[in-house]
Design an enzyme around this catalytic site. Sequence first.
Site, PDB file in Angstrom:
ATOM      1  N   HIS A 227       6.909  -0.476 -32.269  1.00 16.44           N
ATOM      2  CA  HIS A 227       6.922  -1.582 -33.130  1.00 16.44           C
ATOM      3  C   HIS A 227       7.216  -2.821 -32.094  1.00 16.44           C
ATOM      4  O   HIS A 227       8.156  -2.797 -31.389  1.00 16.44           O
ATOM      5  CB  HIS A 227       7.875  -1.394 -34.182  1.00 16.44           C
ATOM      6  CG  HIS A 227       7.730  -0.354 -35.096  1.00 16.44           C
ATOM      7  ND1 HIS A 227       8.360  -0.093 -36.132  1.00 16.44           N
ATOM      8  CD2 HIS A 227       6.568   0.427 -35.303  1.00 16.44           C
ATOM      9  CE1 HIS A 227       8.028   0.874 -36.754  1.00 16.44           C
ATOM     10  NE2 HIS A 227       6.854   1.333 -36.250  1.00 16.44           N
ATOM     11  N   PRO A 228       6.504  -3.852 -32.337  1.00 16.63           N
ATOM     12  CA  PRO A 228       6.762  -5.066 -31.561  1.00 16.63           C
ATOM     13  C   PRO A 228       8.044  -6.208 -32.087  1.00 16.63           C
ATOM     14  O   PRO A 228       7.948  -7.244 -31.394  1.00 16.63           O
ATOM     15  CB  PRO A 228       5.396  -5.902 -31.617  1.00 16.63           C
ATOM     16  CG  PRO A 228       4.702  -5.625 -32.882  1.00 16.63           C
ATOM     17  CD  PRO A 228       5.292  -4.058 -33.199  1.00 16.63           C
ATOM     18  N   CYS A 229       8.276  -5.891 -33.146  1.00 19.46           N
ATOM     19  CA  CYS A 229       9.493  -6.846 -34.016  1.00 19.46           C
ATOM     20  C   CYS A 229      10.422  -7.249 -33.164  1.00 19.46           C
ATOM     21  O   CYS A 229      10.889  -8.495 -33.334  1.00 19.46           O
ATOM     22  CB  CYS A 229       9.758  -6.331 -35.401  1.00 19.46           C
ATOM     23  SG  CYS A 229      10.590  -4.909 -35.397  1.00 19.46           S
ATOM     24  N   ARG A 230      10.957  -6.430 -32.248  1.00 19.11           N
ATOM     25  CA  ARG A 230      12.121  -7.045 -31.418  1.00 19.11           C
ATOM     26  C   ARG A 230      11.838  -7.270 -29.806  1.00 19.11           C
ATOM     27  O   ARG A 230      12.708  -7.464 -28.989  1.00 19.11           O
ATOM     28  CB  ARG A 230      13.289  -5.960 -31.423  1.00 19.11           C
ATOM     29  CG  ARG A 230      13.749  -5.805 -32.846  1.00 19.11           C
ATOM     30  CD  ARG A 230      14.551  -7.134 -33.260  1.00 19.11           C
ATOM     31  NE  ARG A 230      15.383  -7.386 -34.620  1.00 19.11           N
ATOM     32  CZ  ARG A 230      15.022  -7.974 -35.567  1.00 19.11           C
ATOM     33  NH1 ARG A 230      14.180  -8.900 -35.406  1.00 19.11           N
ATOM     34  NH2 ARG A 230      15.425  -7.803 -36.849  1.00 19.11           N
ATOM     35  N   HIS A 231      10.442  -6.951 -29.599  1.00 18.79           N
ATOM     36  CA  HIS A 231      10.116  -7.234 -28.085  1.00 18.79           C
ATOM     37  C   HIS A 231      10.578  -8.736 -27.683  1.00 18.79           C
ATOM     38  O   HIS A 231      11.184  -8.614 -26.626  1.00 18.79           O
ATOM     39  CB  HIS A 231       8.689  -7.118 -28.090  1.00 18.79           C
ATOM     40  CG  HIS A 231       8.151  -5.881 -28.424  1.00 18.79           C
ATOM     41  ND1 HIS A 231       9.023  -4.678 -28.534  1.00 18.79           N
ATOM     42  CD2 HIS A 231       6.866  -5.192 -28.247  1.00 18.79           C
ATOM     43  CE1 HIS A 231       8.236  -3.657 -28.778  1.00 18.79           C
ATOM     44  NE2 HIS A 231       6.744  -3.880 -28.421  1.00 18.79           N
TER      45      HIS A 231
END
Length: 287
Positions: A227-231
């Site tokens: 998941h990229p939401c916190r990258h």
Amino acid sequence: MAEPQLKTKEVLWDWYTSLASKITRPSSQSTFLTTGSITPQEFVEAGDLLVHKCGSWSWSAGDSSKRIAELPADKQFLITRNVPCNPTMREQTKSELLDDDWLSMAPSEEDNDIIEVKSSDPAGDDDDDDDVGDIPDAEDFEGDNLVEEEDDPALKQNLVQKTRTYDVTICYDTYHRVPHVWLVGYDKNNHPLKPAQMYEDISKDHVGETVTIKPHPHLGLPYASIHPCRHADVMKKIVKNMQSSGREPRSDLYLFIFLKFLSAVIPSIEYDNTFDLDISLRSDESS
């Protein structure tokens, strides 16, 4: 082990982000230093450097019907194939969830300020690694010192033949405006791994949370999606702490740093053999 199913909340979120991405296109104005995200052009520049420095990576055009208009037709995503999986490294990297959605690498009791991320090399896992280096200057990435010396090709091929392997791809997420990693595994006979088998190679803290199985945006097959939401949040911390140490991060080095902190999720998949890098995720309180 049972195969975790996508949660209704996640399905709805995927639908929302897909719709939002079609309505609002990514900006061409760089906010890398302030938000930790990158523009499509910066993604291409970072990908070009990764391909140039690390020969195992290459660009792919992908499915023409799924192309992102802001990216060149022949540079829709990055891919590296036949990456060895070392099962002894599955729980090598200690991590904790950040804001229930992403992770930060937890410091050891000895080192409270700097989080050291090493390339996945079992031979280098010594307990006397107490010296934590400073965050490197951009100059440290210049020239040939970015890539470690390659192993004997014959030995490397023999290793690949005897273990699970993975294909790892990096797409550009137009909603979060960050790289999005997808991976798919194969057994020693080159048969695709089932989702439950791929979860065996993911840090157990992130199975079904940070990592879930979804269709790849270009290839269509079930891939493990990180998941990229916190990258961007993690990268923003890294950028801030590099700046506080008097060093100015470069957006074209984004993927090298990105692949380092991502190894906390997939420590057994040895894609990250390019260089050693110490990443600071916490401010320097010693000054």
